[in-house]
Scaffold this active site. Structure first.
Site, PDB file in Angstrom:
ATOM      1  N   SER A 154       0.873  -1.179   0.000  1.00 55.17           N
ATOM      2  CA  SER A 154       0.000   0.000   0.000  1.00 55.17           C
ATOM      3  C   SER A 154       0.903   1.220   0.000  1.00 55.17           C
ATOM      4  CB  SER A 154      -0.840   0.005   1.286  1.00 55.17           C
ATOM      5  OG  SER A 154      -1.392   1.293   1.520  1.00 55.17           O
ATOM      6  N   TYR A 174      -2.623  -0.992  10.482  1.00 57.76           N
ATOM      7  CA  TYR A 174      -2.572  -1.214   9.030  1.00 57.76           C
ATOM      8  C   TYR A 174      -1.247  -0.692   8.451  1.00 57.76           C
ATOM      9  CZ  TYR A 174      -4.098  -1.113   4.129  1.00 57.76           C
ATOM     10  OH  TYR A 174      -4.199  -1.301   2.771  1.00 57.76           O
TER      11      TYR A 174
HETATM   12  C1  BGC Z   1      -6.183   1.534   2.067  1.00 48.95           C
HETATM   13  C2  BGC Z   1      -7.347   2.382   1.607  1.00 48.95           C
HETATM   14  C3  BGC Z   1      -6.896   3.808   1.349  1.00 48.95           C
HETATM   15  C4  BGC Z   1      -5.657   3.850   0.470  1.00 48.95           C
HETATM   16  C5  BGC Z   1      -5.097   5.257   0.320  1.00 48.95           C
HETATM   17  C6  BGC Z   1      -5.072   1.652   1.049  1.00 48.95           C
HETATM   18  O1  BGC Z   1      -4.004   0.827   1.374  1.00 48.95           O
HETATM   19  O2  BGC Z   1      -6.595   0.188   2.215  1.00 48.95           O
HETATM   20  O3  BGC Z   1      -8.358   2.373   2.596  1.00 48.95           O
HETATM   21  O4  BGC Z   1      -7.931   4.525   0.713  1.00 48.95           O
HETATM   22  O5  BGC Z   1      -4.659   3.012   0.996  1.00 48.95           O
HETATM   23  O6  BGC Z   1      -5.014   5.938   1.536  1.00 48.95           O
END
Ligand code: BGC
Length: 266
Positions: free
Chosen positions: A151, A164
């Protein structure tokens, strides 16, 4: 049609929805046979498998909780039993359990770590073992390819989402260390770091005009991403076109990591 992955077998964890769905579909369109792993959306996974078969591809749906070691082993057993081996493994399953730091429970922390980071560890480990067991195949220059779904939050700090962001930061270093370890075996390991992609995980950020407008301030390219944007990146990372690429994170984020707040400031 680009059949860059013809004759290869792919596994996509968390393939029944969102980014995983888009990746599984794109790999199948590029000619790969695909095992679609799901945890709770069996019907969607079966539907996707049916859709792929209708257009002449091969697909199966496999239920497994990627945070459970016995499930991971059973998933690889049925995958190998069905398709003989695997060439491309996309460790994609991930979830969010957002909370203010002072309210975040240990259960919230563990659930995210267990799926997002430990799940990818176990998935990648079984993949490497299988690549080494079966040896080279004429379908690809590499012995095998692993793609970790990261991410933008592997580098962008994210208040309210500490579990996360920590899991994605962990994926960055797990991916690189693993890539270093297995490169001599000609196993390639890379990550894709999606930005804001229109999927159920971030529905609140795009499903009404005000939220979308706020979100797009963070995306210089001016649009929200689609799962197929990630699918196309996965096809390239899985194909021989990227044969010299390993240990890299490919950001597919419309410029979200370009510090957009500095465009007219600083
Ligand atoms: C998350 C999303 C978020 C995106 C940008 C992703 O890894 O799961 O919820 O919108 O990152 O912030």
């Amino acid at each position: 049609m680009n059949q860059a992955l013809h004759g290869q077998v792919a596994l996509v964890t968390g393939g029944s929805s969102g980014i995983g769905y888009g990746v599984a579909l794109a790999l199948a369109e590029a000619g790969a046979s695909v095992a679609i792993n799901y945890h709770s959306h069996g019907e969607e996974a079966e539907d996707l498998a049916g859709k792929i078969e209708q257009v002449g591809g091969q697909a199966i749906a496999i239920k497994a909780d990627v945070s459970d070691e016995a499930d991971i082993d059973a998933m690889f057993d049925s995958l190998i039993q069905h398709f003989g081996t695997v060439d491309i493994v996309v460790a994609n399953s991930g979830l969010q359990k957002d909370a203010k730091f002072t309210d975040m429970t240990l259960a919230d922390w563990n659930a995210v770590m267990n799926v997002n980071l430990t799940g990818q560890f176990m998935t990648a480990q079984r993949a490497v073992r299988e690549f080494l067991r079966r040896g080279p195949r004429p379908v690809s220059k590499a012995l095998g390819k692993i793609i970790c779904m990261s991410s933008v939050h592997e580098i962008i700090p994210w208040a309210g989402h500490v579990n996360y962001a920590a899991s994605k930061g962990g994926i960055q270093m797990m991916m690189k260390s693993l890539a270093q370890e297995v490169a001599p075996h000609r196993i390639r390991v890379n990550s894709i770091a999606p930005g804001a992609i229109k999927t159920p995980i971030n529905k609140a950020a795009w499903d009404n005009p005000e939220a979308l407008e706020k979100l797009l301030k963070l995306v210089p390219y001016g649009r929200i991403g689609e799962a197929e944007d990630i699918g196309h990146a996965a096809v390239w990372l899985a194909s021989d076109d990227s044969d010299y690429v390993t240990g890299t994170t490919l950001f597919v984020d419309g410029g979200m990591t370009l510090y957009p707040g500095f465009a007219d400031n600083g």
